[in-house]
Design a protein around this motif. Structure first.
Motif, mmCIF file in Angstrom:
data_model
loop_
_atom_site.group_PDB
_atom_site.id
_atom_site.type_symbol
_atom_site.label_atom_id
_atom_site.label_comp_id
_atom_site.label_asym_id
_atom_site.label_seq_id
_atom_site.Cartn_x
_atom_site.Cartn_y
_atom_site.Cartn_z
ATOM 1 N N MET A 1 0.862 -1.179 0.000
ATOM 2 C CA MET A 1 0.000 0.000 0.000
ATOM 3 C C MET A 1 0.897 1.228 0.000
ATOM 4 S SD MET A 1 -1.451 -0.182 3.843
ATOM 5 C CE MET A 1 -0.450 0.134 5.262
ATOM 6 N N PRO A 2 0.352 2.374 -0.357
ATOM 7 C CA PRO A 2 1.189 3.575 -0.382
ATOM 8 C C PRO A 2 1.714 3.919 1.019
ATOM 9 C CG PRO A 2 -0.925 3.967 -1.470
ATOM 10 C CD PRO A 2 -1.012 2.634 -0.827
ATOM 11 N N THR B 1 5.082 -4.498 5.313
ATOM 12 C CA THR B 1 4.360 -3.236 5.138
ATOM 13 C C THR B 1 3.502 -2.931 6.360
ATOM 14 O OG1 THR B 1 4.291 -3.586 2.742
ATOM 15 C CG2 THR B 1 2.750 -1.974 3.647
ATOM 16 N N GLN C 1 8.360 4.717 4.134
ATOM 17 C CA GLN C 1 9.122 4.115 3.034
ATOM 18 C C GLN C 1 10.588 3.951 3.403
ATOM 19 O OE1 GLN C 1 7.801 2.962 -0.026
ATOM 20 N NE2 GLN C 1 9.819 2.021 -0.124
ATOM 21 N N ASN D 1 4.108 6.819 3.321
ATOM 22 C CA ASN D 1 4.691 8.158 3.271
ATOM 23 C C ASN D 1 6.211 8.030 3.299
ATOM 24 O OD1 ASN D 1 5.577 7.952 5.975
ATOM 25 N ND2 ASN D 1 3.659 8.782 6.749
#
Length: 168
Positions: free
Chosen positions: A43-44, A72, A50, A46
């Motif tokens: 998932m994305p 993640t 990251q 920030n």
């Protein structure tokens, strides 16, 4: 149960049979193929998350693509935990909101521990798993060979005794 050091087939110092070596090599390849590639976030994230994700991937080379979800979620839980603790520290000790933030932070702490536990299959554990799979494959081959051998219908000693009886 204490188990010795586990190494790859290529790094073994003891002698093993050709069949055992082939079985262990196949099992190791099967274990490695489960998650070929490096982990990618599912998932994305920030920038802070990251960089934390990348740091974990860099520090542990046994992580593979199959570890992407747990890694993640671990990074996300740790980030949320840190944010909540930092926000709680800004409030006075007697503030009700601080206690609420600390309770929420504990929930993320537990989640982070669960995700970290799901990542705990180290390279050694994966090699042990491959070794156990190889042992099972060897035993299956032995059983198949035993079943494939023709069964003697006549006992040779009994045939000799019968022959001796007939001669008299």
């Amino acid at each position: 149960m204490a188990r010795g050091h586990i190494s790859t087939v290529d790094n073994l110092s003891r002698k093993i049979s050709k069949d055992e070596k082939n079985a262990r090599k196949m099992a190791e390849n099967e274990i490695k193929a489960v998650g070929i590639g490096t982990p990618e976030p599912i998932m994305p994230l920030n920038d802070t998350e990251q960089s934390l994700f990348d740091k974990y991937v860099e520090l542990n080379d046994s992580f593979n693509a199959a570890d992407s979800t747990a890694l993640t979620l671990l990074v996300n839980s740790m980030y949320m935990y840190t944010e909540l603790i930092l926000a709680a520290k800004e409030l006075p000790v007697y503030d009700d909101n601080r206690a609420n933030l600390e309770r929420r932070a504990l929930a993320f702490d537990k989640a982070a521990q669960q995700h970290a536990a799901s990542l705990s299959i180290s390279l050694t554990s994966r090699l042990r798993m491959a070794n156990d799979m190889a042992k099972v494959m060897i035993e299956e081959k032995k059983l198949a060979n035993m079943e494939a051998q023709p069964v003697q219908e006549v006992n040779p000693l009994l045939a000799i005794l019968e022959g001796a009886k007939n001669v008299k």
